[in-house]
Motif scaffolding. Structure first.
Motif, PDB file in Angstrom:
ATOM      1  N   ASP A  93       3.947  24.723  11.334  1.00  0.00           N
ATOM      2  CA  ASP A  93       2.541  24.043  11.741  1.00  0.00           C
ATOM      3  C   ASP A  93       1.853  23.357  10.484  1.00  0.00           C
ATOM      4  O   ASP A  93       0.942  22.719  10.725  1.00  0.00           O
ATOM      5  CB  ASP A  93       1.932  24.816  12.562  1.00  0.00           C
ATOM      6  N   LYS A  94       2.553  23.702   9.318  1.00  0.00           N
ATOM      7  CA  LYS A  94       1.979  23.103   8.068  1.00  0.00           C
ATOM      8  C   LYS A  94       2.322  21.611   7.545  1.00  0.00           C
ATOM      9  O   LYS A  94       3.741  21.558   7.446  1.00  0.00           O
ATOM     10  CB  LYS A  94       1.880  24.147   7.181  1.00  0.00           C
ATOM     11  N   VAL A  95       1.388  20.858   7.340  1.00  0.00           N
ATOM     12  CA  VAL A  95       2.104  19.432   6.663  1.00  0.00           C
ATOM     13  C   VAL A  95       2.442  19.972   5.294  1.00  0.00           C
ATOM     14  O   VAL A  95       1.585  20.313   4.546  1.00  0.00           O
ATOM     15  CB  VAL A  95       1.035  18.366   6.934  1.00  0.00           C
ATOM     16  N   ALA A  96       3.538  19.417   5.011  1.00  0.00           N
ATOM     17  CA  ALA A  96       4.275  19.656   3.705  1.00  0.00           C
ATOM     18  C   ALA A  96       3.736  18.224   2.757  1.00  0.00           C
ATOM     19  O   ALA A  96       3.319  18.248   1.897  1.00  0.00           O
ATOM     20  CB  ALA A  96       5.730  19.814   3.516  1.00  0.00           C
ATOM     21  N   THR A  97       4.218  17.259   3.425  1.00  0.00           N
ATOM     22  CA  THR A  97       3.766  15.637   2.915  1.00  0.00           C
ATOM     23  C   THR A  97       3.579  14.755   3.940  1.00  0.00           C
ATOM     24  O   THR A  97       4.095  15.138   5.273  1.00  0.00           O
ATOM     25  CB  THR A  97       5.124  15.254   2.259  1.00  0.00           C
ATOM     26  N   LEU A  98       2.735  14.006   3.630  1.00  0.00           N
ATOM     27  CA  LEU A  98       2.331  12.780   4.543  1.00  0.00           C
ATOM     28  C   LEU A  98       2.548  11.701   3.300  1.00  0.00           C
ATOM     29  O   LEU A  98       1.772  11.519   2.491  1.00  0.00           O
ATOM     30  CB  LEU A  98       0.911  12.819   4.920  1.00  0.00           C
ATOM     31  N   VAL A  99       3.670  10.756   3.831  1.00  0.00           N
ATOM     32  CA  VAL A  99       3.895   9.471   2.938  1.00  0.00           C
ATOM     33  C   VAL A  99       3.566   8.283   3.906  1.00  0.00           C
ATOM     34  O   VAL A  99       4.084   8.173   5.060  1.00  0.00           O
ATOM     35  CB  VAL A  99       5.482   9.667   2.440  1.00  0.00           C
TER      36      VAL A  99
ATOM     37  N   ASP B 241       0.843  -1.097   0.001  1.00  0.00           N
ATOM     38  CA  ASP B 241      -0.052  -0.088  -0.065  1.00  0.00           C
ATOM     39  C   ASP B 241       1.023   1.365  -0.047  1.00  0.00           C
ATOM     40  O   ASP B 241       1.990   1.225   0.759  1.00  0.00           O
ATOM     41  CB  ASP B 241      -0.818  -0.006   1.318  1.00  0.00           C
ATOM     42  N   VAL B 242       0.461   2.199  -0.845  1.00  0.00           N
ATOM     43  CA  VAL B 242       1.222   3.431  -0.819  1.00  0.00           C
ATOM     44  C   VAL B 242       0.233   4.626  -0.991  1.00  0.00           C
ATOM     45  O   VAL B 242      -0.828   4.622  -1.480  1.00  0.00           O
ATOM     46  CB  VAL B 242       1.958   3.780  -2.139  1.00  0.00           C
ATOM     47  N   SER B 243       0.639   5.823  -0.230  1.00  0.00           N
ATOM     48  CA  SER B 243      -0.123   7.119  -0.035  1.00  0.00           C
ATOM     49  C   SER B 243       0.626   8.111  -0.089  1.00  0.00           C
ATOM     50  O   SER B 243       1.658   8.188   0.522  1.00  0.00           O
ATOM     51  CB  SER B 243      -0.921   6.870   1.111  1.00  0.00           C
ATOM     52  N   PHE B 244       0.720   9.102  -0.862  1.00  0.00           N
ATOM     53  CA  PHE B 244       1.338  10.618  -0.857  1.00  0.00           C
ATOM     54  C   PHE B 244       0.288  11.541  -0.776  1.00  0.00           C
ATOM     55  O   PHE B 244      -0.501  11.647  -1.569  1.00  0.00           O
ATOM     56  CB  PHE B 244       2.106  10.626  -1.954  1.00  0.00           C
ATOM     57  N   GLU B 245       0.539  12.623   0.319  1.00  0.00           N
ATOM     58  CA  GLU B 245      -0.275  13.521   0.206  1.00  0.00           C
ATOM     59  C   GLU B 245       0.391  14.925   0.628  1.00  0.00           C
ATOM     60  O   GLU B 245       1.427  14.798   0.993  1.00  0.00           O
ATOM     61  CB  GLU B 245      -1.460  13.391   1.612  1.00  0.00           C
ATOM     62  N   CYS B 246      -0.098  15.994  -0.426  1.00  0.00           N
ATOM     63  CA  CYS B 246       0.745  17.071  -0.260  1.00  0.00           C
ATOM     64  C   CYS B 246      -0.558  18.119  -0.009  1.00  0.00           C
ATOM     65  O   CYS B 246      -0.876  18.857  -0.698  1.00  0.00           O
ATOM     66  CB  CYS B 246       1.350  17.624  -1.315  1.00  0.00           C
ATOM     67  N   PRO B 247      -1.141  18.040   1.251  1.00  0.00           N
ATOM     68  CA  PRO B 247      -2.184  18.848   1.722  1.00  0.00           C
ATOM     69  C   PRO B 247      -2.108  20.273   1.331  1.00  0.00           C
ATOM     70  O   PRO B 247      -3.141  21.064   1.207  1.00  0.00           O
ATOM     71  CB  PRO B 247      -2.601  18.470   2.962  1.00  0.00           C
ATOM     72  N   ASN B 248      -1.133  21.014   1.469  1.00  0.00           N
ATOM     73  CA  ASN B 248      -1.135  22.468   1.374  1.00  0.00           C
ATOM     74  C   ASN B 248      -0.182  22.929   0.220  1.00  0.00           C
ATOM     75  O   ASN B 248       0.249  24.122   0.072  1.00  0.00           O
ATOM     76  CB  ASN B 248      -0.251  22.968   2.800  1.00  0.00           C
ATOM     77  N   ALA B 249      -0.259  22.181  -0.915  1.00  0.00           N
ATOM     78  CA  ALA B 249       0.293  22.662  -2.152  1.00  0.00           C
ATOM     79  C   ALA B 249      -0.694  23.534  -2.759  1.00  0.00           C
ATOM     80  O   ALA B 249      -1.987  23.116  -2.653  1.00  0.00           O
ATOM     81  CB  ALA B 249       0.488  21.557  -3.051  1.00  0.00           C
ATOM     82  N   PRO B 250      -0.492  24.728  -3.461  1.00  0.00           N
ATOM     83  CA  PRO B 250       0.862  24.886  -3.765  1.00  0.00           C
ATOM     84  C   PRO B 250       1.556  25.845  -2.745  1.00  0.00           C
ATOM     85  O   PRO B 250       2.508  26.418  -2.844  1.00  0.00           O
ATOM     86  CB  PRO B 250       0.545  25.519  -5.251  1.00  0.00           C
ATOM     87  N   GLU B 251       0.829  26.159  -1.730  1.00  0.00           N
ATOM     88  CA  GLU B 251       1.058  27.231  -0.797  1.00  0.00           C
ATOM     89  C   GLU B 251       2.481  27.026  -0.246  1.00  0.00           C
ATOM     90  O   GLU B 251       3.411  27.692   0.026  1.00  0.00           O
ATOM     91  CB  GLU B 251       0.377  27.724   0.256  1.00  0.00           C
ATOM     92  N   ILE B 252       2.554  25.533   0.196  1.00  0.00           N
ATOM     93  CA  ILE B 252       3.812  25.079   0.881  1.00  0.00           C
ATOM     94  C   ILE B 252       5.052  25.370   0.140  1.00  0.00           C
ATOM     95  O   ILE B 252       6.211  25.459   0.654  1.00  0.00           O
ATOM     96  CB  ILE B 252       3.484  23.656   1.211  1.00  0.00           C
ATOM     97  N   PHE B 253       5.049  25.326  -1.300  1.00  0.00           N
ATOM     98  CA  PHE B 253       6.284  25.261  -2.217  1.00  0.00           C
ATOM     99  C   PHE B 253       6.807  27.100  -1.924  1.00  0.00           C
ATOM    100  O   PHE B 253       7.983  27.127  -2.169  1.00  0.00           O
ATOM    101  CB  PHE B 253       5.746  25.294  -3.602  1.00  0.00           C
TER     102      PHE B 253
ATOM    103  N   THR C 278       5.918  15.307   7.208  1.00  0.00           N
ATOM    104  CA  THR C 278       7.143  16.442   7.004  1.00  0.00           C
ATOM    105  C   THR C 278       6.345  17.736   7.168  1.00  0.00           C
ATOM    106  O   THR C 278       5.479  17.855   6.510  1.00  0.00           O
ATOM    107  CB  THR C 278       7.694  16.301   5.437  1.00  0.00           C
ATOM    108  N   LYS C 279       6.683  18.400   8.039  1.00  0.00           N
ATOM    109  CA  LYS C 279       6.207  19.824   8.264  1.00  0.00           C
ATOM    110  C   LYS C 279       7.209  20.977   8.277  1.00  0.00           C
ATOM    111  O   LYS C 279       8.303  20.916   8.297  1.00  0.00           O
ATOM    112  CB  LYS C 279       5.498  19.784   9.728  1.00  0.00           C
ATOM    113  N   ILE C 280       6.475  22.136   7.613  1.00  0.00           N
ATOM    114  CA  ILE C 280       7.105  23.401   7.754  1.00  0.00           C
ATOM    115  C   ILE C 280       6.439  24.030   8.644  1.00  0.00           C
ATOM    116  O   ILE C 280       5.211  24.691   8.530  1.00  0.00           O
ATOM    117  CB  ILE C 280       7.160  24.112   6.135  1.00  0.00           C
TER     118      ILE C 280
END
Length: 156
Positions: free
Chosen positions: A72-78, A22-34, A68-70
């Motif tokens: 208090d914001k989640v950048a990625t959840l793998v 099983d694999v999951s990748f989330e970037c919930p705060n894109a594109p602001e996180i960039f 991974t957080k920047i």
């Protein structure tokens, strides 16, 4: 010449298959996180489970979650579940625990680490290389915690 008889209790360990379950990748705060300065904080969680498939065949699943957080914001959840099917015969119950609980996850970890790294890169983030893990120590710690919990559950 004497014929060599196969030993009845000979130990045998075989890796039958390794696979990504099983694999999951989330970037919930894109594109602001960039737009934020990249100073990440990583939290890694590991978990293993063993499923008996047959008399001497086991599925071991290593679950790796990296948040991974920047700030208090989640950048990625793998989340990656790396599975393996292993045959183990001739091992005592005492030997089978560390084999399935520490040795097999140690075999699976490099595969899970590669999947995590690939997903992070494909999300356009800098490469993330997970550090080596001492699964023997984690297994021993888990066994000690289980023994302590058992002891505290006993009536005095």
């Amino acid at each position: 010449m004497a014929e060599q008889q196969p030993q009845e209790n000979a130990r045998q360990f075989i890796v039958q298959r390794i696979y990504t379950k099983d694999v999951s990748f989330e970037c919930p705060n894109a594109p602001e996180i960039f737009r934020q300065e990249w100073q990440p904080a990583h939290e890694v969680t590991l978990n293993t489970r063993v499923n008996k498939l047959g008399e001497e065949t086991y599925e071991v699943v290593l679950a790796v979650t990296v948040t991974t957080k920047i700030g208090d914001k989640v950048a990625t959840l793998v989340e990656v579940q790396q599975g393996g099917i292993f045959a183990a015969s001739g091992f005592s119950k005492e030997e089978l625990g560390p084999l399935l609980g520490a040795y097999c996850p140690n075999i699976l970890f490099p595969f899970a680490r590669e999947v995590v790294s690939d997903l992070v890169i494909k999300g356009s983030f800098p490469q993330l290389v997970l550090q080596p893990v001492n699964f023997d120590a984690l297994y021993a710690q888990h066994q000690q915690q289980a023994a302590d919990a058992n002891e505290s559950a006993q009536p005095h």
